[in-house]
Design a protein around this motif. Structure first.
Motif, PDB file in Angstrom:
ATOM      1  N   SER A   1      -0.011 -11.786  -4.120  1.00  0.00           N
ATOM      2  CA  SER A   1       0.319 -11.989  -2.432  1.00  0.00           C
ATOM      3  C   SER A   1      -0.526 -11.269  -1.871  1.00  0.00           C
ATOM      4  CB  SER A   1       1.614 -11.458  -2.403  1.00  0.00           C
ATOM      5  OG  SER A   1       2.063 -10.176  -2.482  1.00  0.00           O
ATOM      6  N   HIS A   2      -1.255 -10.152  -2.415  1.00  0.00           N
ATOM      7  CA  HIS A   2      -1.968  -9.244  -1.445  1.00  0.00           C
ATOM      8  C   HIS A   2      -3.114 -10.097  -1.258  1.00  0.00           C
ATOM      9  CE1 HIS A   2      -3.550  -8.000  -5.431  1.00  0.00           C
ATOM     10  NE2 HIS A   2      -4.686  -7.553  -4.876  1.00  0.00           N
TER      11      HIS A   2
ATOM     12  N   LYS B   1      -2.426 -12.815   1.372  1.00  0.00           N
ATOM     13  CA  LYS B   1      -2.664 -12.331   2.723  1.00  0.00           C
ATOM     14  C   LYS B   1      -3.980 -12.128   3.147  1.00  0.00           C
ATOM     15  CE  LYS B   1       1.355  -9.292   2.340  1.00  0.00           C
ATOM     16  NZ  LYS B   1       1.740  -7.586   2.226  1.00  0.00           N
TER      17      LYS B   1
ATOM     18  N   PHE C   1       0.366 -12.124   8.679  1.00  0.00           N
ATOM     19  CA  PHE C   1       0.155 -12.091   7.249  1.00  0.00           C
ATOM     20  C   PHE C   1       0.503 -10.483   6.956  1.00  0.00           C
ATOM     21  CE2 PHE C   1      -2.171 -15.947   7.360  1.00  0.00           C
ATOM     22  CZ  PHE C   1      -1.355 -16.732   6.176  1.00  0.00           C
ATOM     23  N   TYR C   2       0.113  -9.562   7.685  1.00  0.00           N
ATOM     24  CA  TYR C   2       0.394  -8.237   7.235  1.00  0.00           C
ATOM     25  C   TYR C   2       1.609  -7.647   7.661  1.00  0.00           C
ATOM     26  CZ  TYR C   2      -4.074  -8.064   5.105  1.00  0.00           C
ATOM     27  OH  TYR C   2      -5.048  -8.098   4.327  1.00  0.00           O
TER      28      TYR C   2
ATOM     29  N   SER D   1       6.399 -11.553   5.848  1.00  0.00           N
ATOM     30  CA  SER D   1       5.390 -12.288   5.097  1.00  0.00           C
ATOM     31  C   SER D   1       5.240 -12.146   3.748  1.00  0.00           C
ATOM     32  CB  SER D   1       3.918 -12.204   5.745  1.00  0.00           C
ATOM     33  OG  SER D   1       3.427 -10.890   5.263  1.00  0.00           O
ATOM     34  N   GLN D   2       5.695 -11.025   3.530  1.00  0.00           N
ATOM     35  CA  GLN D   2       5.902 -10.575   1.798  1.00  0.00           C
ATOM     36  C   GLN D   2       6.919 -11.539   1.532  1.00  0.00           C
ATOM     37  OE1 GLN D   2       3.738  -8.823   0.352  1.00  0.00           O
ATOM     38  NE2 GLN D   2       4.478  -8.898  -1.566  1.00  0.00           N
TER      39      GLN D   2
ATOM     40  N   GLU E   1      -4.690  -9.302  14.256  1.00  0.00           N
ATOM     41  CA  GLU E   1      -3.625 -10.246  13.986  1.00  0.00           C
ATOM     42  C   GLU E   1      -2.553 -10.270  15.254  1.00  0.00           C
ATOM     43  OE1 GLU E   1      -2.112 -11.707   9.804  1.00  0.00           O
ATOM     44  OE2 GLU E   1      -1.359  -9.403  10.251  1.00  0.00           O
TER      45      GLU E   1
ATOM     46  N   LEU F   1       5.565 -14.934   0.878  1.00  0.00           N
ATOM     47  CA  LEU F   1       4.458 -15.203   0.060  1.00  0.00           C
ATOM     48  C   LEU F   1       4.678 -14.549  -1.552  1.00  0.00           C
ATOM     49  CD1 LEU F   1       1.408 -13.456   2.009  1.00  0.00           C
ATOM     50  CD2 LEU F   1       1.847 -15.797   1.417  1.00  0.00           C
TER      51      LEU F   1
ATOM     52  N   TYR G   1      -6.551  -7.014   9.960  1.00  0.00           N
ATOM     53  CA  TYR G   1      -5.038  -6.702  10.327  1.00  0.00           C
ATOM     54  C   TYR G   1      -5.099  -6.444  11.703  1.00  0.00           C
ATOM     55  CZ  TYR G   1      -1.289  -3.325  11.010  1.00  0.00           C
ATOM     56  OH  TYR G   1      -0.153  -2.527  11.534  1.00  0.00           O
TER      57      TYR G   1
END
Length: 167
Positions: free
Chosen positions: A49-50, A53, A32-33, A37-38, A21, A41, A18
């Motif tokens: 999805s977690h 990521k 991704f975090y 992005s949620q 990034e 994904l 994280y």
């Protein structure tokens, strides 16, 4: 479940992934975090999805580490296959989602948790940093050393890549 080296290793991998990034310290060019992005994904990976990521960030971090280290070195994002499998299994369960949500909230919070894990180990070195042999990676000491090296590098604005070698 305290003092579980596998959980601690997963925690450090999540935190460093994280923090590395683009919107935090920019060691790799992923996001991704980030909340957006949620939305991307979730339709593709509705229940996992977690995990998506995690693997996206881990792959980006793996590439950056591999470029900075010798071929054959192990590091936080390239571990022996059995350990990679154990980390994936730990993350894929419900507890893995909770762990990810718990530690990935903000840049400052993540850095504070990483500092706390690595409190016993402060380093001012940039670039590759040897931690010895891979056999010791499941120990709390090795995990604390890694966390301390990464936390120190993030705080200084440098880049450090702790690595381990084959026995």
């Amino acid at each position: 479940m305290q003092n579980d080296p596998l959980r601690d290793l997963l925690k450090v991998r999540l935190l460093v992934g994280y923090l590395g990034e683009i919107d935090q310290f920019g060691w790799w060019k992923t996001a991704f975090y980030q909340p957006a992005s949620q939305a991307f994904l979730e339709p593709v990976f509705p229940r996992t999805s977690h995990v998506a990521k995690y693997h996206g960030v881990a792959e980006a971090a793996r590439l950056v580490h591999d470029e900075s280290l010798s071929v054959g070195s192990y590091h936080l994002f390239r571990l022996p296959e059995e350990l990679e499998h154990d980390l994936h299994t730990a993350l894929a369960g419900d507890e893995g989602r909770a762990t990810q949500d718990e530690f990935i909230q903000s840049k400052d919070a993540a850095l504070n948790v990483l500092r706390a894990i690595g409190a016993a180990s402060k380093s001012s070195a940039d670039g590759p940093v040897s931690l010895g042999e891979i056999d010791g990676v499941r120990t709390s000491n090795a995990i604390a050393q890694m966390a301390g090296i990464y936390a120190s590098a993030f705080e200084r604005g440098g880049k450090a890549f702790p690595y381990l070698t084959r026995a």
